[in-house]
Design a protein around this motif. Structure first.
Motif, PDB file in Angstrom:
ATOM      1  N   ILE A 270       0.840  -1.210   0.000  1.00  0.00           N
ATOM      2  CA  ILE A 270       0.000   0.000   0.000  1.00  0.00           C
ATOM      3  C   ILE A 270       0.870   1.253   0.000  1.00  0.00           C
ATOM      4  O   ILE A 270       0.605   2.235  -0.720  1.00  0.00           O
ATOM      5  CB  ILE A 270      -0.949  -0.020   1.212  1.00  0.00           C
ATOM      6  N   LYS A 271       1.931   1.245   0.784  1.00  0.00           N
ATOM      7  CA  LYS A 271       2.816   2.416   0.844  1.00  0.00           C
ATOM      8  C   LYS A 271       3.510   2.656  -0.496  1.00  0.00           C
ATOM      9  O   LYS A 271       3.676   3.809  -0.929  1.00  0.00           O
ATOM     10  CB  LYS A 271       3.850   2.232   1.950  1.00  0.00           C
ATOM     11  N   ILE A 272       3.914   1.582  -1.159  1.00  0.00           N
ATOM     12  CA  ILE A 272       4.548   1.753  -2.469  1.00  0.00           C
ATOM     13  C   ILE A 272       3.542   2.292  -3.480  1.00  0.00           C
ATOM     14  O   ILE A 272       3.865   3.176  -4.301  1.00  0.00           O
ATOM     15  CB  ILE A 272       5.151   0.412  -2.938  1.00  0.00           C
ATOM     16  N   MET A 273       2.310   1.797  -3.438  1.00  0.00           N
ATOM     17  CA  MET A 273       1.269   2.320  -4.331  1.00  0.00           C
ATOM     18  C   MET A 273       1.019   3.803  -4.075  1.00  0.00           C
ATOM     19  O   MET A 273       0.800   4.586  -5.003  1.00  0.00           O
ATOM     20  CB  MET A 273      -0.024   1.529  -4.124  1.00  0.00           C
ATOM     21  N   GLN A 274       1.066   4.190  -2.808  1.00  0.00           N
ATOM     22  CA  GLN A 274       0.880   5.610  -2.484  1.00  0.00           C
ATOM     23  C   GLN A 274       2.016   6.449  -3.072  1.00  0.00           C
ATOM     24  O   GLN A 274       1.787   7.543  -3.606  1.00  0.00           O
ATOM     25  CB  GLN A 274       0.806   5.784  -0.973  1.00  0.00           C
ATOM     26  N   ASN A 275       3.247   5.948  -2.986  1.00  0.00           N
ATOM     27  CA  ASN A 275       4.372   6.667  -3.584  1.00  0.00           C
ATOM     28  C   ASN A 275       4.210   6.790  -5.098  1.00  0.00           C
ATOM     29  O   ASN A 275       4.520   7.836  -5.687  1.00  0.00           O
ATOM     30  CB  ASN A 275       5.683   5.957  -3.262  1.00  0.00           C
ATOM     31  N   ILE A 276       3.724   5.739  -5.734  1.00  0.00           N
ATOM     32  CA  ILE A 276       3.504   5.792  -7.181  1.00  0.00           C
ATOM     33  C   ILE A 276       2.482   6.864  -7.520  1.00  0.00           C
ATOM     34  O   ILE A 276       2.651   7.646  -8.476  1.00  0.00           O
ATOM     35  CB  ILE A 276       3.058   4.409  -7.694  1.00  0.00           C
ATOM     36  N   GLY A 277       1.413   6.941  -6.735  1.00  0.00           N
ATOM     37  CA  GLY A 277       0.404   7.969  -6.980  1.00  0.00           C
ATOM     38  C   GLY A 277       0.957   9.374  -6.819  1.00  0.00           C
ATOM     39  O   GLY A 277       0.658  10.274  -7.620  1.00  0.00           O
ATOM     40  N   VAL A 278       1.782   9.588  -5.797  1.00  0.00           N
ATOM     41  CA  VAL A 278       2.363  10.912  -5.571  1.00  0.00           C
ATOM     42  C   VAL A 278       3.281  11.307  -6.726  1.00  0.00           C
ATOM     43  O   VAL A 278       3.284  12.459  -7.180  1.00  0.00           O
ATOM     44  CB  VAL A 278       3.119  10.941  -4.225  1.00  0.00           C
ATOM     45  N   SER A 292      -4.222   4.852  -8.805  1.00  0.00           N
ATOM     46  CA  SER A 292      -3.490   4.334  -7.646  1.00  0.00           C
ATOM     47  C   SER A 292      -4.208   4.657  -6.340  1.00  0.00           C
ATOM     48  O   SER A 292      -4.370   3.782  -5.465  1.00  0.00           O
ATOM     49  CB  SER A 292      -2.077   4.929  -7.622  1.00  0.00           C
ATOM     50  N   PHE A 293      -4.655   5.911  -6.201  1.00  0.00           N
ATOM     51  CA  PHE A 293      -5.308   6.318  -4.951  1.00  0.00           C
ATOM     52  C   PHE A 293      -6.642   5.597  -4.755  1.00  0.00           C
ATOM     53  O   PHE A 293      -7.002   5.239  -3.628  1.00  0.00           O
ATOM     54  CB  PHE A 293      -5.499   7.833  -4.937  1.00  0.00           C
ATOM     55  N   GLU A 294      -7.398   5.395  -5.842  1.00  0.00           N
ATOM     56  CA  GLU A 294      -8.676   4.688  -5.703  1.00  0.00           C
ATOM     57  C   GLU A 294      -8.450   3.237  -5.278  1.00  0.00           C
ATOM     58  O   GLU A 294      -9.232   2.685  -4.493  1.00  0.00           O
ATOM     59  CB  GLU A 294      -9.441   4.743  -7.025  1.00  0.00           C
ATOM     60  N   HIS A 295      -7.393   2.613  -5.799  1.00  0.00           N
ATOM     61  CA  HIS A 295      -7.084   1.231  -5.379  1.00  0.00           C
ATOM     62  C   HIS A 295      -6.765   1.188  -3.881  1.00  0.00           C
ATOM     63  O   HIS A 295      -7.229   0.277  -3.166  1.00  0.00           O
ATOM     64  CB  HIS A 295      -5.899   0.715  -6.193  1.00  0.00           C
ATOM     65  N   ILE A 296      -6.015   2.174  -3.402  1.00  0.00           N
ATOM     66  CA  ILE A 296      -5.675   2.210  -1.973  1.00  0.00           C
ATOM     67  C   ILE A 296      -6.928   2.425  -1.134  1.00  0.00           C
ATOM     68  O   ILE A 296      -7.125   1.764  -0.099  1.00  0.00           O
ATOM     69  CB  ILE A 296      -4.635   3.309  -1.702  1.00  0.00           C
ATOM     70  N   MET A 297      -7.794   3.341  -1.561  1.00  0.00           N
ATOM     71  CA  MET A 297      -9.002   3.624  -0.784  1.00  0.00           C
ATOM     72  C   MET A 297      -9.949   2.437  -0.759  1.00  0.00           C
ATOM     73  O   MET A 297     -10.752   2.305   0.170  1.00  0.00           O
ATOM     74  CB  MET A 297      -9.717   4.850  -1.354  1.00  0.00           C
ATOM     75  N   SER A 298      -9.871   1.574  -1.772  1.00  0.00           N
ATOM     76  CA  SER A 298     -10.719   0.380  -1.761  1.00  0.00           C
ATOM     77  C   SER A 298     -10.116  -0.744  -0.930  1.00  0.00           C
ATOM     78  O   SER A 298     -10.842  -1.564  -0.357  1.00  0.00           O
ATOM     79  CB  SER A 298     -10.946  -0.103  -3.195  1.00  0.00           C
ATOM     80  N   GLU A 299      -8.774  -0.799  -0.855  1.00  0.00           N
ATOM     81  CA  GLU A 299      -8.123  -1.872  -0.104  1.00  0.00           C
ATOM     82  C   GLU A 299      -7.884  -1.508   1.359  1.00  0.00           C
ATOM     83  O   GLU A 299      -8.252  -2.249   2.263  1.00  0.00           O
ATOM     84  CB  GLU A 299      -6.779  -2.215  -0.764  1.00  0.00           C
TER      85      GLU A 299
END
Length: 849
Positions: A270-278, A292-299
């Motif tokens: 999740i943290k790596i996905m957040q970095n990708i979104g940023v 990326s952010f929508e995937h994190i908010m769903s997971e």
């Protein structure tokens, strides 16, 4: 049969404790034939058999020692004797007595139960450090110590030292590997130690912004297949690419790290996905960032990702998705336990101690920080999207307030409404702001106090001090311990010059909140207004201890030391001001003034010149620099400063006269003559200009001398007339006031006493008096009316041609052929003269009634 035990049906747990060897049965000694025989004969009285030294009666017999052949000797009871050491007591036949103790000491024996008579124990064998194994162990310990020292240095901020230790650890580790290879133990390489050394070195390179070296070190680890889980370090490499703004490479390495991390490490993914979104946001690719952010908010939804998602929707202008994202944001669970655990419980013996222990522990602090962060993101998101989700920002704010009221952040609704009023202020819609804040008057005390405080501040800025005072009282009534409300109340007292009351209120605000810097600053200003300079100095020194880099505080300290006649301390504080604001022209000018007052002209010139360079429109600085160059006989350099003053104040004749004077002092008489003629065209009645024109034309033998002399005489005559009229007007005004006071009781038509407030009114009074007198003087009336008309045609006394008196002209514009005028010694004196000069120009507006 006595010693025969019969078997029983059940086993007895306590059987056998009374059994013993019959040899030790003292009751049966009477039946023991050997014992009775020993008693009857001398056999029992012989000494015990021991080993003797050679040469004794038993010398012919071999010794029964542990080193030779043992010869068993029969005892009186038929048992063999054991060997005993020399000069020692005989060993007891049984173990009844304690070892080392005997009741009768034999010859040469001593009581030594601990064996201390044998001397100290031999020393331990020393380790042989010359062996390869010992050398490898010592070197490994040194490498580990260097890694620890490097990490500790980094934690204290000594980044360069940490890098040096990491490099040294790398060198030692390579030496260790070589020693293992030389000793034939290459298969026993410590991979964990090698991994630690390389990772620490890469981290220290990154901390010191040596990114290429850090990437090389990480690459060495990643490419080595012997290191397990080394693929995670690609996240660190991606972070370095982000710092280098190589965003495509950063995304590539983030995705490579994501592929090498299993789904079991969900939080890491999740943290790596957040970095990708940023990174996508920084690249401006908002659609990819939204994915990326929508995937994190769903997971695994969290506050920070929800806020970033709202920013992306705002960037693409999607209103509906902004609303949905805001609803998701306020519904994110914080994971904070209920506050009931911080309430006293009756089940515990002493609940107060438990609550005192946990109410400010690290867990509670972390919970508070998380709540504050969530409230900050929600408030920022609401202020951001409110103007965008609806046609007007007010409607958008109302929607956000309704959503927040139905969430777990109910207390933020009032804060949002106050922010709505602040938004009105930023749009300069003061009426709407005031109306919004007034709606809080009937709400709970905390919100009411905040709204009233803002209203008081608004009215104070609008200089409606009565309303500011009223709302400050209302805020204090709602919350007496609100320091902002107390400060607003004190400010109204300060404006009304009630310094004593203001000081008491500022002190009360400080008692309620000792860290309130506004109250402490204003208290210092209040003491300064009361001329209690020492107390003001104490306030600002305390404030300086809190706000170390506040230029305002340091400038106030410099000003106070100047008032206390300590210029050296004032200079020191002003230098500190410049260390914070390097280009402050006022501080530079003040330093120049203080150095000038101390007689240090060169240092004063340096600071004045720097002030002029940053702000070339300060008349005081320009005048000082021009006067400095004239005093140092560099009149040509002074011309540029007076010409700039002429541009700033084109209606002030003295700057143009100074330009002409500089030309004249430098010997450029032709240019000086042209400048004087230009001044005469602009200010034809200026007598100083006419005097110098007459003098220059006379020295140069020009024909215009007669023309300028005639004009000079006319100007001098008109000045005398004006002075006489001014004197008669003042006398007439005084006489009228005196007659009005004396004849007010018996007069039917009282004479009004005029107030001398401006030169125009004074001229009107003089004309009235002249016309009244002309009715009695006959033929003189026409001449006086013509003089009055001539007076009206002349410029007023506040116009620039009367800028200076003859005395000042003589001092400032001396004859170039004669001695030069003496300049003032300090800039302070010169500015006092200039201030007096300014009062001459504008004195008509400052005349008392």
């Amino acid at each position: 049969m006595e010693h025969v035990h019969l078997a029983v049906e059940e086993e007895d747990l306590y059987s056998g404790y009374n059994d013993y060897n019959p040899t030790f049965d003292s009751e049966e000694l009477e039946n023991d034939e050997g014992f009775q025989q020993a008693l009857r004969t001398s056999h029992g009285r012989r000494p015990p058999m021991t080993a003797k030294f050679p040469g004794t009666a038993m010398g012919a017999r071999p010794l029964a020692t542990s080193f030779g052949a043992r010869i068993p000797l029969a005892s009186s009871m038929g048992r063999t004797m054991t060997g005993a050491p020399q000069d020692a007591a005989a060993r007891p036949m049984t173990a009844v007595r304690a070892a080392g103790y005997t009741s009768s000491l034999t010859r040469g024996s001593t009581f030594d139960p601990l064996g201390q008579s044998k001397g100290p124990a031999p020393p331990l064998e020393t380790k042989n450090e010359d062996t390869p194994e010992e050398k490898i162990k010592i070197l490994e310990k040194k490498v580990n110590d260097l890694i620890k020292e490097s990490c500790m240095a980094q934690s204290t901020g000594a980044l360069q030292l940490a890098l040096e230790k990491a490099k040294e650890a790398g060198r030692k580790e390579r030496t260790l590997v070589r020693q293992r290879e030389q000793s034939g133990n290459a298969d026993h390489v410590n991979l964990d130690l090698t991994y630690s050394v390389l990772l620490n070195l890469a981290n220290q390179y990154a901390n010191n912004d040596m990114y290429p070296e850090a990437l090389n070190s990480y690459q060495v680890i990643v490419k080595n297949k012997m290191f397990s889980n080394a693929g995670r370090l690609k996240v660190n490499m991606a972070n370095i690419y982000v710092k280098q703004k190589s965003y495509p490479k950063a995304i590539k390495f983030y995705r490579m790290a994501l592929d090498q991390i299993s789904n079991a490490h969900k939080e890491m993914r999740i943290k790596i996905m957040q970095n990708i979104g940023v990174v996508f946001v920084r690249m401006g690719q908002y659609s990819d960032a939204i994915t990326s952010f929508e995937h994190i908010m769903s997971e695994s939804p969290n506050i920070k990702t929800g806020f970033n998602l709202i920013l992306c929707y705002y960037a693409i202008g999607d209103r509906e998705r902004m609303k949905k994202a805001f609803q998701k944001l306020i519904s994110v669970p914080l994971g904070v336990d209920d506050e009931d655990k911080y309430l006293p419980s009756h089940d515990e013996a002493d609940p107060g101690l438990v609550i005192e222990a946990i109410k400010n522990d690290r867990l509670h602090q972390m919970e508070r920080d998380l709540k504050v962060l969530a409230e900050k993101y929600i408030m920022t998101a609401a202020k951001l999207i409110a103007p965008a989700i609806e046609m007007s920002f007010a409607t958008g704010f109302d929607w956000c307030v309704d959503m927040v009221k139905s969430s777990q952040y109910v207390e933020l609704a009032n804060d949002l409404e106050i922010n709505k009023a602040i938004t009105y202020l930023r749009q300069r819609d003061f009426n709407q702001a005031v109306e919004t804040l007034k709606t809080f008057e009937k709400k709970d005390s905390r919100v009411k106090s905040a709204a009233a405080t803002n209203l008081s501040f608004l009215y104070f800025l609008e200089k409606d001090y009565d309303q500011a005072d009223r709302y400050a009282d209302l805020a204090m009534t709602a919350d007496r311990y609100n320091p902002a409300a107390i400060i607003n109340k004190a400010n109204t007292m300060f404006v009304k010059q009630d310094f004593e009351k203001a000081a008491e209120l500022y002190k009360e605000a400080l008692r309620n909140d000792s860290s309130c810097t506004e109250a402490l600053y204003n208290l210092g200003l209040t003491y300064k207004g009361l001329n209690r300079l020492e107390e003001a100095l104490d306030c600002f020194l305390k404030l300086h201890a809190i706000l170390r880099n506040s230029a305002q505080v340091m400038y106030q300290l410099a000003n106070l030391y100047e008032l206390l006649e300590d210029p050296q301390q004032a200079i020191e504080w002003l230098i500190q001001v410049l260390s914070v604001t390097h280009t402050d022209p006022q501080a530079l000018a003040k330093l120049g003034e203080l150095h000038d007052g101390e007689g240090d002209k060169s240092q004063a010139f340096q600071y004045y010149y720097e002030s002029f360079r940053y702000f070339p429109s300060n008349i005081d600085v320009i005048e000082w620099l021009g006067a400095y160059y004239i005093e140092t006989q560099f009149c040509e350099k002074a011309i540029q400063y007076f010409e700039r003053a002429t541009l700033i104040q084109p209606t002030q004749v003295k700057w143009q006269l100074m330009v002409a004077s500089c030309y004249r002092r430098s010997g450029n008489y032709q240019r000086a003559l042209e400048t004087y003629k230009d001044i005469h065209r602009k200010f034809p009645e200026n007598m100083e200009c006419l005097r110098f024109l007459v003098r220059l034309c006379t020295d140069m033998g020009l024909k215009e001398v007669q023309e300028y002399a005639t004009k000079l005489k006319k100007a001098e005559k008109m000045k005398e007339i004006r002075e006489q009229r001014g004197k008669s007007g003042r006398d007439g005004s005084a006489r009228s006031r005196r007659e009005g006071r004396e004849g007010s009781a018996g007069s039917t038509a009282g004479v009004s006493t005029p107030v001398l407030t401006s030169p125009q009114k004074a001229s009107g009074i003089l004309e009235t008096d002249v016309k009244a007198d002309s009715g009695h003087s006959g033929g003189g009336s026409g001449r006086r009316e013509r003089l009055s008309a001539k007076m009206r045609s002349l410029p007023g006394s506040n116009e620039p041609y009367e800028a200076s008196s003859p005395k000042e002209i003589d001092a400032s514009y001396a004859d170039p052929l004669g001695p030069q005028a003496e300049r003032p010694k300090t800039g302070a004196k010169k500015r006092v003269e200039d201030d007096d000069f300014a009062d001459e120009e504008l004195g008509d507006d400052l005349l008392p009634e």
